[in-house]
Design a protein around this motif. Sequence first.
Motif, mmCIF file in Angstrom:
data_model
loop_
_atom_site.group_PDB
_atom_site.id
_atom_site.type_symbol
_atom_site.label_atom_id
_atom_site.label_comp_id
_atom_site.label_asym_id
_atom_site.label_seq_id
_atom_site.Cartn_x
_atom_site.Cartn_y
_atom_site.Cartn_z
ATOM 1 N N ARG A 1 29.590 51.100 -14.952
ATOM 2 C CA ARG A 1 30.946 50.882 -15.496
ATOM 3 C C ARG A 1 31.925 51.938 -14.960
ATOM 4 N NH1 ARG A 1 28.420 50.022 -20.457
ATOM 5 N NH2 ARG A 1 29.423 51.686 -21.628
ATOM 6 N N LEU A 2 31.441 53.192 -14.896
ATOM 7 C CA LEU A 2 32.299 54.268 -14.384
ATOM 8 C C LEU A 2 32.716 53.957 -12.945
ATOM 9 C CD1 LEU A 2 33.511 57.180 -14.427
ATOM 10 C CD2 LEU A 2 31.251 58.032 -13.789
ATOM 11 N N GLY A 3 31.745 53.580 -12.109
ATOM 12 C CA GLY A 3 32.026 53.300 -10.696
ATOM 13 C C GLY A 3 32.992 52.130 -10.536
ATOM 14 N N SER A 4 32.754 51.041 -11.310
ATOM 15 C CA SER A 4 33.653 49.876 -11.173
ATOM 16 C C SER A 4 35.060 50.249 -11.611
ATOM 17 C CB SER A 4 33.214 48.688 -12.026
ATOM 18 O OG SER A 4 31.846 48.574 -12.027
ATOM 19 N N SER A 5 35.171 51.015 -12.702
ATOM 20 C CA SER A 5 36.519 51.394 -13.176
ATOM 21 C C SER A 5 37.222 52.275 -12.146
ATOM 22 C CB SER A 5 36.444 52.154 -14.492
ATOM 23 O OG SER A 5 35.713 51.440 -15.425
ATOM 24 N N LEU A 6 36.476 53.217 -11.579
ATOM 25 C CA LEU A 6 37.107 54.090 -10.575
ATOM 26 C C LEU A 6 37.635 53.249 -9.422
ATOM 27 C CD1 LEU A 6 34.498 57.034 -10.379
ATOM 28 C CD2 LEU A 6 36.826 57.207 -11.250
ATOM 29 N N LYS A 7 36.796 52.313 -8.979
ATOM 30 C CA LYS A 7 37.211 51.484 -7.830
ATOM 31 C C LYS A 7 38.410 50.600 -8.192
ATOM 32 C CE LYS A 7 32.822 51.297 -5.441
ATOM 33 N NZ LYS A 7 31.628 50.551 -5.121
ATOM 34 N N GLU A 8 38.303 49.938 -9.361
ATOM 35 C CA GLU A 8 39.395 49.043 -9.756
ATOM 36 C C GLU A 8 40.711 49.784 -9.922
ATOM 37 O OE1 GLU A 8 38.397 46.895 -13.379
ATOM 38 O OE2 GLU A 8 36.573 46.210 -12.330
ATOM 39 N N GLU A 9 40.644 50.925 -10.570
ATOM 40 C CA GLU A 9 41.885 51.603 -10.977
ATOM 41 C C GLU A 9 42.444 52.559 -9.927
ATOM 42 O OE1 GLU A 9 43.417 50.976 -13.846
ATOM 43 O OE2 GLU A 9 41.882 49.636 -14.632
ATOM 44 N N LEU A 10 41.575 53.104 -9.079
ATOM 45 C CA LEU A 10 42.071 54.162 -8.192
ATOM 46 C C LEU A 10 42.058 53.816 -6.704
ATOM 47 C CD1 LEU A 10 40.528 57.343 -9.906
ATOM 48 C CD2 LEU A 10 42.839 56.428 -10.157
ATOM 49 N N SER A 11 41.348 52.742 -6.324
ATOM 50 C CA SER A 11 41.257 52.417 -4.880
ATOM 51 C C SER A 11 42.627 52.219 -4.246
ATOM 52 C CB SER A 11 40.470 51.126 -4.662
ATOM 53 O OG SER A 11 39.135 51.354 -4.953
ATOM 54 N N GLY A 12 43.562 51.686 -5.033
ATOM 55 C CA GLY A 12 44.877 51.386 -4.477
ATOM 56 C C GLY A 12 45.759 52.618 -4.320
ATOM 57 N N HIS A 13 45.341 53.753 -4.862
ATOM 58 C CA HIS A 13 46.196 54.946 -4.795
ATOM 59 C C HIS A 13 46.364 55.390 -3.338
ATOM 60 C CE1 HIS A 13 47.781 58.962 -5.444
ATOM 61 N NE2 HIS A 13 48.088 58.560 -6.682
#
Length: 434
Positions: free
Chosen positions: A328-340
Motif C-alpha cells: 500500500r505504501l509503494g502504490s500510494s507513493l507512486k500514485e501521489e508522487l510520480s507526477g511531481h
Amino acid sequence: MFMRGAHDPLRIERAEGPWLYASDGRKILDAGGGAVVVNIGQGRREIAEVAARTIANLDYIVPVWTSPQRERLVERLSRWTPAGLTRFFFTSGGSESVEAALKFAILYHHARGQRSKNKIIGRRVSYHGNTIAALSAGGSGRRADYEDILLDWPKIDPSYCYRCPWGKTYPSCEIDCATALEKEILKNGADSIAAFIAEPMMGSSGGVVPPVKEYWPKIREICTRHNVLLIADEVMTGFGRTGRRFGVDHWDVVPDILVGGKGLTGGYMPMGMIAVKEPLVEELERARADFMFYTYSSHPVACAVADEVLAIMERERLVERSAEVGTRLGSSLKEELSGHPMVGDIRGAGMFWGIELVQDKATRMPFAPEKKVTNRVLGASVRRGMFFYPASGMAGKAGGDAMMITPPFIIGDAEIEFIIRTARAALDEIQPNL
Ligand code: PLP
C-alpha cells in the motif's frame, strides 16, 4: 559526528512506535526507521524487561563460551535464515559483520590450500560499512577521503535499470549486470577471487534499487561455477525489511554467507551477525583455522534482545505486515508522487522504498551534487514533522539524490497519508529554489 555535549543536532528525548519526541516539543514521524533499523517500532516494554532480566542475571562472558541466550537465538535464527545457513557468528554491528564475512571468505580458501584467493569483488554503487575493508569492498562516496589506503579490489556496475550502466533496456538487455561478474572473475583469474559481495537490493548508496529478477539467480550460478563465495549483505534488507525475511528470499537464492545487522535487534541493541553454510565452517574447523572473535561477540544481553525482537516479529506477523502495508505504501507513493516534477523514479518492496530526485524527468539528469538537494528536502521534511533516510551519489560523479522511505513495519494508513503529504510539501518547498 564527534560528540561535544550539547550542540546542533535535533535532541530526541523519547520514542514510541514510529514517533520521535524532541526536547523542543516537536513530534516527528520516523519514516526512515532511523538508519533503516527500527523495524518493530520503539518503546516495547517486553524488550526492556528481557534486557533488565538478562543484565541482572548474566552480563558478560568470553565469546568462546556459550550462554542460554546465545543458544536460543541461534536456534531461532536457524529457522529464519535461508536453508543451509546454520552457523552463526555475532558482532556489534553491520561493518564488523561485513569485515567478518570478508575475512571468513579469505580464510576459507586458505584453509583449502588456495592462498591466492584474496580479492573481493564488489559493486561501484554500494555501501558495506565504514571499516577499511568494508569501505574497500563498497563503492560509495564515503570512500573519498581514504581512497589512497583502501584495498585495491575489483568492482562491477550494479543492476540499476533507471540508469543502466550499459545503456540498455530490460528485458532485451541480456542481464549484462550479472554477466559482468563472470567477466570480472575471468579478467582477474578465478584463482585470485575469494568472494563477491552485494546488497540484495541497493540501499543507502543507490536510494533503494531492487535488481531485475534474473540477477541474483545468475549471480549465484556464476559464483558457484568459479568457486567464488557469494556474500549477501542483508544489513539493510534483512529481517523483513523488503517484505520477505531476507532480500535473497525474493529469488530463492541461498548465498554462502549472509550478513545481518540493523533489523536483527530493530535498534534495541547494537548487534550484527553472519550466517554461514555448515560445510564452509567445517572446512575451517578441519584446518584448525582460528577465527578470532570481537570482545562483544554473542553478548548475552544482545542475544536475548535479538531473540525477543524476532519473537515479536513472529507473534505479530511483522514480515507479512511489511509486505502488506508496504504494498500500500509503494502504490500510494507512486500514485501521489510520480507526477511531481522532481521525482524521477520510485522503486522498492515491502517497507523499503526509494524516491530518486532529478533535475529533468525526461533526460533523468541528476541535480548537481553541490546543490545538496537531498539534505535540503530532508530539512524541509523534518521541519514538517517527518524524518526519512537520505541517499545520494547513485549517479557517480554526476551526483544523484534520493529519499528513502523505510518506516517501521507497524505504521498504518494514517501514517502513510502523512508520509505522502509531508514528502510532497517538502519537495514543493525546495523545488522553486533549485
Ligand atoms: N552494509 C549495509 C548494506 C549497510 O546499509 C550498512 C549501514 O548502513 C552497513 C553494512 C554497515 O552497518 P553499520 O553502520 O551497522 O556498521
